[in-house]
Design a protein around this motif. Sequence first.
Motif, mmCIF file in Angstrom:
data_model
loop_
_atom_site.group_PDB
_atom_site.id
_atom_site.type_symbol
_atom_site.label_atom_id
_atom_site.label_comp_id
_atom_site.label_asym_id
_atom_site.label_seq_id
_atom_site.Cartn_x
_atom_site.Cartn_y
_atom_site.Cartn_z
ATOM 1 N N VAL A 1 0.847 -1.198 0.000
ATOM 2 C CA VAL A 1 0.000 0.000 0.000
ATOM 3 C C VAL A 1 0.883 1.248 0.000
ATOM 4 N N THR B 1 -2.128 3.684 7.106
ATOM 5 C CA THR B 1 -2.089 5.101 7.474
ATOM 6 C C THR B 1 -1.248 5.348 8.716
ATOM 7 N N SER C 1 -5.422 -0.458 3.132
ATOM 8 C CA SER C 1 -5.071 0.950 2.962
ATOM 9 C C SER C 1 -5.165 1.679 4.290
ATOM 10 N N LYS C 2 -6.214 1.352 5.026
ATOM 11 C CA LYS C 2 -6.379 2.013 6.329
ATOM 12 C C LYS C 2 -5.228 1.652 7.259
ATOM 13 N N TYR D 1 -6.649 7.542 -2.110
ATOM 14 C CA TYR D 1 -7.899 6.916 -1.667
ATOM 15 C C TYR D 1 -7.644 5.669 -0.834
ATOM 16 N N ALA D 2 -8.502 5.465 0.172
ATOM 17 C CA ALA D 2 -8.419 4.265 0.985
ATOM 18 C C ALA D 2 -9.515 3.311 0.549
#
Lengths: 288, 166, 796
Positions: free
Chosen positions: C592, C609, C605-606, C599-600
């Motif tokens: 990722v 962060t 993806s989250k 965009y998540a």
Amino acid sequence: MKPAPFDYARPGTLEEALQALAGHPEAKVLAGGQSLVPLLSMRLAAPAVLVDINDLPDLDHVRVSADGVRIGALARHAAVLRDPDVARVQPLVPLALANVAHATIRNRGTTVGSLVHADAAAEMPMVLRLLDGSLDVVGPGGRRTIPVAELYVGPLESSLHHDEIAVEAFFPALAKHTGVAFEEIARRHGDYAMCGVAAVVTVDGDRVVSARAGYLSVSDIPTVVDLTDALDGSISDASLAAAAEVALEQLEPETDIHATADYRAHLARVLTARVVTAAHENAREARS
Amino acid sequence: MTEQTHQIRLHVNGVEHEAAVPARRLLSDALRHDLGLTGTHVGCEHGVCGACTVLVDGQPMRSCLMFAVSAAGHEITTVEGLARPDGELGPVQQAFRECHGLQCGFCTPGFLTTITAGIAENPDPTEDEARDMVAGNLCRCTGYQNIVKAVCRAAELARSGEDGAA
Amino acid sequence: MTTKMMGAKVQRVEDDRLVRGTGRYVDDVAPDALHAAVLRSPHAHARIVSIDVDAVLDIDGVHAVWTHEDLEGAMADPLPLLIPHPTLTHGRTQYALAKDEVNYVGEAIALVVAEDRYVAEDALAQIVVEYELLPAVVGIEAARSAANLVHDDVPGNVAARMEQSNGDAAAAIAAAPHTLSLDLKIERSACMPMEGRGTVARWDPDQNRLQVWTSTQTSTGVRAAVAAKLGLDLGQVDVITPDVGGGFGVKIVHPWPEELLVPLAAQRLGRAVKFTEDRREHFISSAHERAQEHHVEVGFDDEGRVLGLDVRFWHDHGAYTPYGLIVPIITSTQLLGPYKPGAYHVQFDSLYTNTVIVTPYRGAGRPQGCFVMERTMDAIAAELGLDRADVRAANFIQPDEFPYDQGLIFQDGRELKYDSGDYPAMLDKIKELVDWDHFEDFRSAKAAEGKRVGLGLACYVEGTGVGPYEGAHVHIETSGKVKVATGLTSQGQGHQTAFAQIVADELGVRFEDVEITTGDTRRMPYAVGTFASRAAVMSGSAIHLAAKRAKEKALRIAADALEADVDDLEIVDGVVSVKGTDSSIPLGTIAVLSNPLRYAFDEASKAATQFNVGDPTKPPVAEDDEPGLEGKDFYSPPRSTFASGMHAVIVETDVETAEIRILKYAVVHDCGHLINPMIVEGQIHGGVAQGVGGALYERMAYDESGQLLNASFMDFLMPYVTEVPTSIEIDHLETPSPLNPLGIKGAGEAGVIPGSAAFAAAIEDAERLPITAMPISPSELFALRLAHAPHAEESK
């Protein structure tokens, strides 16, 4: 390799089957199809009509009685081979059947179909001839019995009429004081034999009173030779060799890509000695 | 002129299928092309290689040597029907995987169906009997060594499966 | 610590779908396709006077019928000569559909496309061709005599004459204390995969693209050929190799006519079109191999050391030469095996005959070369009364002589320089495995039972892993799954398993998380193909290198994210961690981070962060970087790597019937480091079975007119289980190759190479009569016995 088109009939009665055959001079009977279907797929045969007899009633029997074995047209090789009564009454039938192609083919192929196909390289026509059996056929004129002596008239040619259906084969029972043996040599296990020999030997004490042998793949029609005189009553290297020479006089081995005529003749000699000896042994054991 | 077709019902792996086929349609082609069961393979179309072997009423037969019209009314099992009801591999499939009994996989379905019937008839084959069981099937990859092992292993798995179920 | 996968007997990932019947072979795709069938020449040599296809178009369900007249542009030209060679002075190739002349039974003349294959075959039967028959040239003797010519403009039927030498062989032979000459012959055979050839094509008018599925050993080759012949850009053609039901060489591209005609038909008709070769077609229109005749002159000393070796041979390459001279070049070079003759000279003629073309079949010229060399070794031993193993040992290249330069040029145009090996150690192993030193006791015991047995030994060296290159692309997804693509194809070798083992080891990911794609030009358009025992060496090495690149990138990003030094990181089961701490990051999260998107889309993806990577003062994608966690690399070796092996076989020859039974078969094999020993042994088993076929059963039986008499599985005798050894004893030797990062060598062809040599030796040993031609059948052995019997009488 796909068959050419044909019309298909799957009659439910023998009468309908005979009608279907009679209506088409180019019709062919389909039973197990294990020899026929490859010929169709290679387009070496292209009958206008196939009459599938697999739905006909009462033809899948294997009936054993004291006088012999009766095999219906829809009895598969495997069913005949499995039947312990067949082995008891005529052991040569299962001995030979075990050499018919592979198990999977025997699950579908029929013994009567093999007899009708009349291949001199196949086991069962030769065995029927050796045992002096017969084939019952039904035609427009009714049922008749064809003695095996009149059945095989040429290479891949039987005396069945086009409008007849073979319904039952009869393999006579093993006679008293008699032994049988079968052996064939093929390039690969399950292939058509380069040569195969079966023998039926009857004894009186140790003395051979009758000896006959049937031959595969060394003649163009199923061939049986009476070896009684050549053996002159006894089994010895010399009498067996003499018997083989008598047999070879009636055989016509040919050269093909798998074996020369000389080699086939040699195998006929070797196998004649082996199976006559084995059949003689079995006959002596049967005596006691 | 259009060729006449026959409306047939084929019972395959417990499912009934309907198809309209010409009389000459080989069972192998009907399974593959009319029913979409492409697990059954065609290796020679003259009955020698065994790749197309299916079970007809439980008996191994060459589907290239039968017409689809003749197969109607019989219970047919193809390689797609050999997995367990829960989707796990059946014993013969499992054994082939464990023993490396396949390479390209093309002949494999014919071996699997043949052996399935074979170990049903003979649940504890010797190595010689295992060889005999597969003697009518050609494989060009494996040299058969691991196939013979797989037959014995499949029988073992099938036996232990039955014990487990009992 | 993750278990090391390299060297482990890992079960194959391919098998689940293959045993369920859910594999996808070429005939399984595009069920809506029209079916093509090809009219093939029934004559071996004829001029085509006329072709009348009028009757065909009236047949219901026929969509097209084409002959050469219907081909345009490059499609109307002869097919390419794929591997030209300066000595191939008279190379010839056929047309996709015959133009004016046919040169073998089976040559393609017309194409029919119909609703199904049944109708297509009906249509073929309605095409009327008038032929003017020409005399057929069948067999090496007829080709050499040149009483008739295959091609009018090729004098003597000679396509090529090639010569190589190392030293002055003639002088060495002349000066040698002992000399022998031998004539040795091998007949035609063929690969015979269980699945024939097949091609499906679909033209997509919306995208102006052609999609081709084909049962090939080289998808990139087919792609290039289709594009060139159909006048398309390479980028318009996708070639996908689905599951392939065996290849063994015959599915190398030339290209086959149908591989061009089917795409053409798909484009012209706007429908998916399928060609599925049937078995008879495979016999008469796919390739054969092996037929060669050899004359050997050899000079040697009292210990059996070869001082000079001169080999002259004649190669039957059939009607055309699409694949150049690969097979005879391999024979002429690989013949030397593990030996170092004082001087060597070889010359061959590659000859036209009116028979099916010859291209490599597993082993590719090596079985013939091995047969020639090993028969020569046995003859030397017999002449000197020495042990056959001792004569071989006297001629071995020694372990300290590697790299060993044979002073010749190999098939790939590179030096024939062996990289590594240990032949004396291997000989010790094979002697042990077959109990060589006690064989005479065994022979005596059998003789007492009236049985005749013999022992044979054969040694070979095999150049494997030929270049020029293979490539690989490794993509780590945000899920942590690893998707790997390499361009060469698979035909049952278990590449999806073996390559995943390599990736798992190098990347530190779980084996189950690796997915390998082969033979799909959409995923890897640069590739050569799967043949010449090259896949493991070439793609295995490329995949290793590509995985290394992906790993380097992953570690770089992880170091940034974890604020650690790259050297302090390790990857275990797909998680990068700082050694000795609980600070870690999964590879999926690194994937990722490698792609600076706004965009998540998902949980991965989250999860990412929490990490900060990159220098906010610089562009999100650095100048020397690219988004995504991927690695791509190519492997291109300087030359081939050389595997080796020795086989020993004990046979019984039936005293009465001359049947030949295998009592014991033993193999020692060296392919460097083993990736998956289970797969390697499977390859050996299969090779040995094909060796048995080639030695005892399989031949192409042509008659004088060029008709193939045994074009079926009824009469072309491939071994069943009943014809192969009941067990094959295998021992490995591992001398790693210095030429690639994994130290591996090829293993695909090895098992088949020494078959004919070993069986000939064993039968000769049993029968005490010279075996100079293979294969040999019981009928032929019987004839040999008769031929030699009078001499045996005389010598008494």
